[in-house]
Design a protein around this motif. Sequence first.
Motif, PDB file in Angstrom:
ATOM      1  N   VAL A   1       3.554 -40.808   6.267  1.00 60.58           N
ATOM      2  CA  VAL A   1       2.703 -41.729   7.024  1.00 60.58           C
ATOM      3  C   VAL A   1       1.258 -41.505   6.595  1.00 60.58           C
ATOM      4  CG1 VAL A   1       2.036 -42.560   9.313  1.00 60.58           C
ATOM      5  CG2 VAL A   1       4.302 -41.516   8.975  1.00 60.58           C
ATOM      6  N   ASP A   2       0.661 -42.534   5.999  1.00 62.18           N
ATOM      7  CA  ASP A   2      -0.736 -42.468   5.558  1.00 62.18           C
ATOM      8  C   ASP A   2      -1.253 -43.892   5.438  1.00 62.18           C
ATOM      9  OD1 ASP A   2      -3.167 -42.113   3.840  1.00 62.18           O
ATOM     10  OD2 ASP A   2      -2.444 -40.048   3.776  1.00 62.18           O
ATOM     11  N   ASP A   3      -2.517 -44.094   5.754  1.00 64.70           N
ATOM     12  CA  ASP A   3      -3.089 -45.437   5.667  1.00 64.70           C
ATOM     13  C   ASP A   3      -3.555 -45.789   4.257  1.00 64.70           C
ATOM     14  OD1 ASP A   3      -5.122 -43.472   6.075  1.00 64.70           O
ATOM     15  OD2 ASP A   3      -6.553 -45.066   6.541  1.00 64.70           O
ATOM     16  N   ARG A   4      -3.523 -44.833   3.348  1.00 62.10           N
ATOM     17  CA  ARG A   4      -3.993 -45.083   1.987  1.00 62.10           C
ATOM     18  C   ARG A   4      -2.801 -45.281   1.044  1.00 62.10           C
ATOM     19  NH1 ARG A   4      -7.888 -40.300   0.884  1.00 62.10           N
ATOM     20  NH2 ARG A   4      -7.901 -41.278  -1.168  1.00 62.10           N
ATOM     21  N   PRO A   5      -2.670 -46.485   0.489  1.00 61.17           N
ATOM     22  CA  PRO A   5      -1.525 -46.788  -0.378  1.00 61.17           C
ATOM     23  C   PRO A   5      -1.392 -45.850  -1.570  1.00 61.17           C
ATOM     24  CG  PRO A   5      -2.751 -48.797   0.118  1.00 61.17           C
ATOM     25  CD  PRO A   5      -3.536 -47.651   0.675  1.00 61.17           C
ATOM     26  N   GLU A   6      -2.509 -45.397  -2.128  1.00 59.99           N
ATOM     27  CA  GLU A   6      -2.428 -44.515  -3.296  1.00 59.99           C
ATOM     28  C   GLU A   6      -1.830 -43.147  -2.926  1.00 59.99           C
ATOM     29  OE1 GLU A   6      -6.648 -43.989  -1.670  1.00 59.99           O
ATOM     30  OE2 GLU A   6      -5.256 -45.657  -1.927  1.00 59.99           O
ATOM     31  N   ILE A   7      -2.093 -42.694  -1.725  1.00 56.03           N
ATOM     32  CA  ILE A   7      -1.490 -41.432  -1.254  1.00 56.03           C
ATOM     33  C   ILE A   7       0.012 -41.631  -1.067  1.00 56.03           C
ATOM     34  CG2 ILE A   7      -1.398 -39.737   0.624  1.00 56.03           C
ATOM     35  CD1 ILE A   7      -3.954 -39.465  -0.971  1.00 56.03           C
ATOM     36  N   LEU A   8       0.379 -42.732  -0.413  1.00 56.83           N
ATOM     37  CA  LEU A   8       1.801 -43.017  -0.205  1.00 56.83           C
ATOM     38  C   LEU A   8       2.547 -43.069  -1.534  1.00 56.83           C
ATOM     39  CD1 LEU A   8       1.567 -45.772   2.561  1.00 56.83           C
ATOM     40  CD2 LEU A   8       2.345 -43.407   2.849  1.00 56.83           C
ATOM     41  N   ARG A   9       1.980 -43.775  -2.506  1.00 60.33           N
ATOM     42  CA  ARG A   9       2.632 -43.913  -3.816  1.00 60.33           C
ATOM     43  C   ARG A   9       2.776 -42.572  -4.525  1.00 60.33           C
ATOM     44  NH1 ARG A   9      -0.536 -48.502  -4.227  1.00 60.33           N
ATOM     45  NH2 ARG A   9      -2.103 -47.359  -5.395  1.00 60.33           N
ATOM     46  N   SER A  10       1.691 -41.802  -4.570  1.00 64.54           N
ATOM     47  CA  SER A  10       1.735 -40.558  -5.341  1.00 64.54           C
ATOM     48  C   SER A  10       2.647 -39.517  -4.696  1.00 64.54           C
ATOM     49  CB  SER A  10       0.332 -39.996  -5.558  1.00 64.54           C
ATOM     50  OG  SER A  10      -0.256 -39.613  -4.346  1.00 64.54           O
ATOM     51  N   VAL A  11       2.585 -39.373  -3.383  1.00 65.57           N
ATOM     52  CA  VAL A  11       3.448 -38.390  -2.714  1.00 65.57           C
ATOM     53  C   VAL A  11       4.907 -38.836  -2.804  1.00 65.57           C
ATOM     54  CG1 VAL A  11       3.958 -37.206  -0.549  1.00 65.57           C
ATOM     55  CG2 VAL A  11       1.584 -37.590  -1.225  1.00 65.57           C
TER      56      VAL A  11
ATOM     57  N   PHE B   1       6.273 -38.048  -6.273  1.00 62.79           N
ATOM     58  CA  PHE B   1       6.527 -36.620  -6.462  1.00 62.79           C
ATOM     59  C   PHE B   1       7.751 -36.149  -5.679  1.00 62.79           C
ATOM     60  CE2 PHE B   1       5.996 -32.096  -5.616  1.00 62.79           C
ATOM     61  CZ  PHE B   1       5.708 -31.609  -6.877  1.00 62.79           C
ATOM     62  N   MET B   2       7.931 -36.671  -4.473  1.00 57.97           N
ATOM     63  CA  MET B   2       8.988 -36.182  -3.587  1.00 57.97           C
ATOM     64  C   MET B   2      10.333 -36.891  -3.772  1.00 57.97           C
ATOM     65  SD  MET B   2       7.860 -33.700  -1.862  1.00 57.97           S
ATOM     66  CE  MET B   2       6.280 -32.922  -1.673  1.00 57.97           C
ATOM     67  N   ALA B   3      10.354 -38.057  -4.377  1.00 61.22           N
ATOM     68  CA  ALA B   3      11.583 -38.852  -4.488  1.00 61.22           C
ATOM     69  C   ALA B   3      12.774 -38.089  -5.078  1.00 61.22           C
ATOM     70  CB  ALA B   3      11.317 -40.134  -5.267  1.00 61.22           C
ATOM     71  N   PRO B   4      12.584 -37.282  -6.123  1.00 54.87           N
ATOM     72  CA  PRO B   4      13.752 -36.567  -6.658  1.00 54.87           C
ATOM     73  C   PRO B   4      14.278 -35.465  -5.730  1.00 54.87           C
ATOM     74  CG  PRO B   4      11.955 -36.605  -8.269  1.00 54.87           C
ATOM     75  CD  PRO B   4      11.413 -37.111  -6.973  1.00 54.87           C
ATOM     76  N   LEU B   5      13.511 -35.107  -4.738  1.00 54.78           N
ATOM     77  CA  LEU B   5      13.847 -33.964  -3.887  1.00 54.78           C
ATOM     78  C   LEU B   5      14.544 -34.338  -2.585  1.00 54.78           C
ATOM     79  CD1 LEU B   5      10.406 -32.200  -4.291  1.00 54.78           C
ATOM     80  CD2 LEU B   5      12.465 -31.860  -5.672  1.00 54.78           C
TER      81      LEU B   5
ATOM     82  N   PRO C   1       3.275 -28.259  -5.320  1.00 59.94           N
ATOM     83  CA  PRO C   1       4.336 -27.246  -5.336  1.00 59.94           C
ATOM     84  C   PRO C   1       4.485 -26.520  -3.991  1.00 59.94           C
ATOM     85  CG  PRO C   1       3.078 -27.144  -7.360  1.00 59.94           C
ATOM     86  CD  PRO C   1       2.340 -28.077  -6.427  1.00 59.94           C
ATOM     87  N   ALA C   2       3.376 -26.204  -3.337  1.00 59.78           N
ATOM     88  CA  ALA C   2       3.445 -25.544  -2.024  1.00 59.78           C
ATOM     89  C   ALA C   2       4.022 -26.490  -0.975  1.00 59.78           C
ATOM     90  CB  ALA C   2       2.065 -25.052  -1.601  1.00 59.78           C
ATOM     91  N   LEU C   3       3.629 -27.757  -1.025  1.00 58.66           N
ATOM     92  CA  LEU C   3       4.158 -28.753  -0.094  1.00 58.66           C
ATOM     93  C   LEU C   3       5.663 -28.916  -0.307  1.00 58.66           C
ATOM     94  CD1 LEU C   3       3.754 -30.942   2.055  1.00 58.66           C
ATOM     95  CD2 LEU C   3       3.202 -32.527   0.189  1.00 58.66           C
ATOM     96  N   LYS C   4       6.076 -29.024  -1.555  1.00 56.48           N
ATOM     97  CA  LYS C   4       7.499 -29.148  -1.887  1.00 56.48           C
ATOM     98  C   LYS C   4       8.277 -27.969  -1.323  1.00 56.48           C
ATOM     99  CE  LYS C   4      10.436 -28.457  -5.890  1.00 56.48           C
ATOM    100  NZ  LYS C   4      10.449 -28.259  -7.342  1.00 56.48           N
ATOM    101  N   ALA C   5       7.816 -26.771  -1.562  1.00 56.64           N
ATOM    102  CA  ALA C   5       8.511 -25.578  -1.082  1.00 56.64           C
ATOM    103  C   ALA C   5       8.620 -25.581   0.440  1.00 56.64           C
ATOM    104  CB  ALA C   5       7.788 -24.325  -1.571  1.00 56.64           C
ATOM    105  N   PHE C   6       7.550 -25.951   1.113  1.00 61.63           N
ATOM    106  CA  PHE C   6       7.578 -25.942   2.574  1.00 61.63           C
ATOM    107  C   PHE C   6       8.512 -27.028   3.121  1.00 61.63           C
ATOM    108  CE2 PHE C   6       6.247 -26.987   6.841  1.00 61.63           C
ATOM    109  CZ  PHE C   6       6.308 -25.730   7.428  1.00 61.63           C
ATOM    110  N   LEU C   7       8.417 -28.231   2.583  1.00 57.17           N
ATOM    111  CA  LEU C   7       9.238 -29.330   3.083  1.00 57.17           C
ATOM    112  C   LEU C   7      10.727 -29.093   2.859  1.00 57.17           C
ATOM    113  CD1 LEU C   7       7.185 -32.493   2.091  1.00 57.17           C
ATOM    114  CD2 LEU C   7       7.283 -31.340   4.308  1.00 57.17           C
ATOM    115  N   LEU C   8      11.054 -28.384   1.810  1.00 58.58           N
ATOM    116  CA  LEU C   8      12.456 -28.117   1.518  1.00 58.58           C
ATOM    117  C   LEU C   8      12.989 -26.873   2.209  1.00 58.58           C
ATOM    118  CD1 LEU C   8      12.601 -29.151  -2.220  1.00 58.58           C
ATOM    119  CD2 LEU C   8      13.345 -30.446  -0.211  1.00 58.58           C
ATOM    120  N   GLY C   9      12.162 -26.282   3.064  1.00 58.81           N
ATOM    121  CA  GLY C   9      12.655 -25.193   3.888  1.00 58.81           C
ATOM    122  C   GLY C   9      12.052 -23.838   3.600  1.00 58.81           C
ATOM    123  N   GLY C  10      11.071 -23.781   2.728  1.00 60.95           N
ATOM    124  CA  GLY C  10      10.439 -22.504   2.434  1.00 60.95           C
ATOM    125  C   GLY C  10       9.407 -22.132   3.475  1.00 60.95           C
ATOM    126  N   ALA C  11       8.737 -21.050   3.234  1.00 59.42           N
ATOM    127  CA  ALA C  11       7.722 -20.565   4.181  1.00 59.42           C
ATOM    128  C   ALA C  11       6.425 -21.315   4.046  1.00 59.42           C
ATOM    129  CB  ALA C  11       7.481 -19.087   3.922  1.00 59.42           C
TER     130      ALA C  11
END
Length: 127
Positions: free
Chosen positions: A17-27, A30-34, A117-127
């Motif tokens: 959830v973000d009001d900026r389309p460029e943030i939505l697209r880039s995140v 990056f996250m789609a394969p995960l 990389p830190a966001l990916k690790a956290f979202l997938l269940g890391g610390a």
Amino acid sequence: MSASAMSAEPTKCLLIVDDRPEILRSVKRFMAPLFRHVLVASTPEEAEAHLRSAAPEVLLCDYWLGPDLPTGTELISRWRVEFPCLRRLVLMTGTKPSGLLGTEHADRVFEKLLDMPALKAFLLGGA
């Protein structure tokens, strides 16, 4: 299929959830394969429609969605109670996290520019 191959498969749904389309697209890119699904919303109303229809387990929400809209902290606080499907709620902000109020309902706060990389690790269940 081996246990390691199964654990590498995307199993969760992410809502960004973000009001900026460029943030939505880039995140999302990056996250789609995960994740099994990556949904995007630019308003609280769009987000709530996704929360009702797709029951995502993971939420990444911007702190500031625009004037006259609730803050991300207000939304996360409400959504944590209303949508038990949510297992990880993350706030992202363009300001220093220490200056934000009400972040106790977020599992973690990430500063923009996002450390992917830190966001990916956290979202997938890391610390």
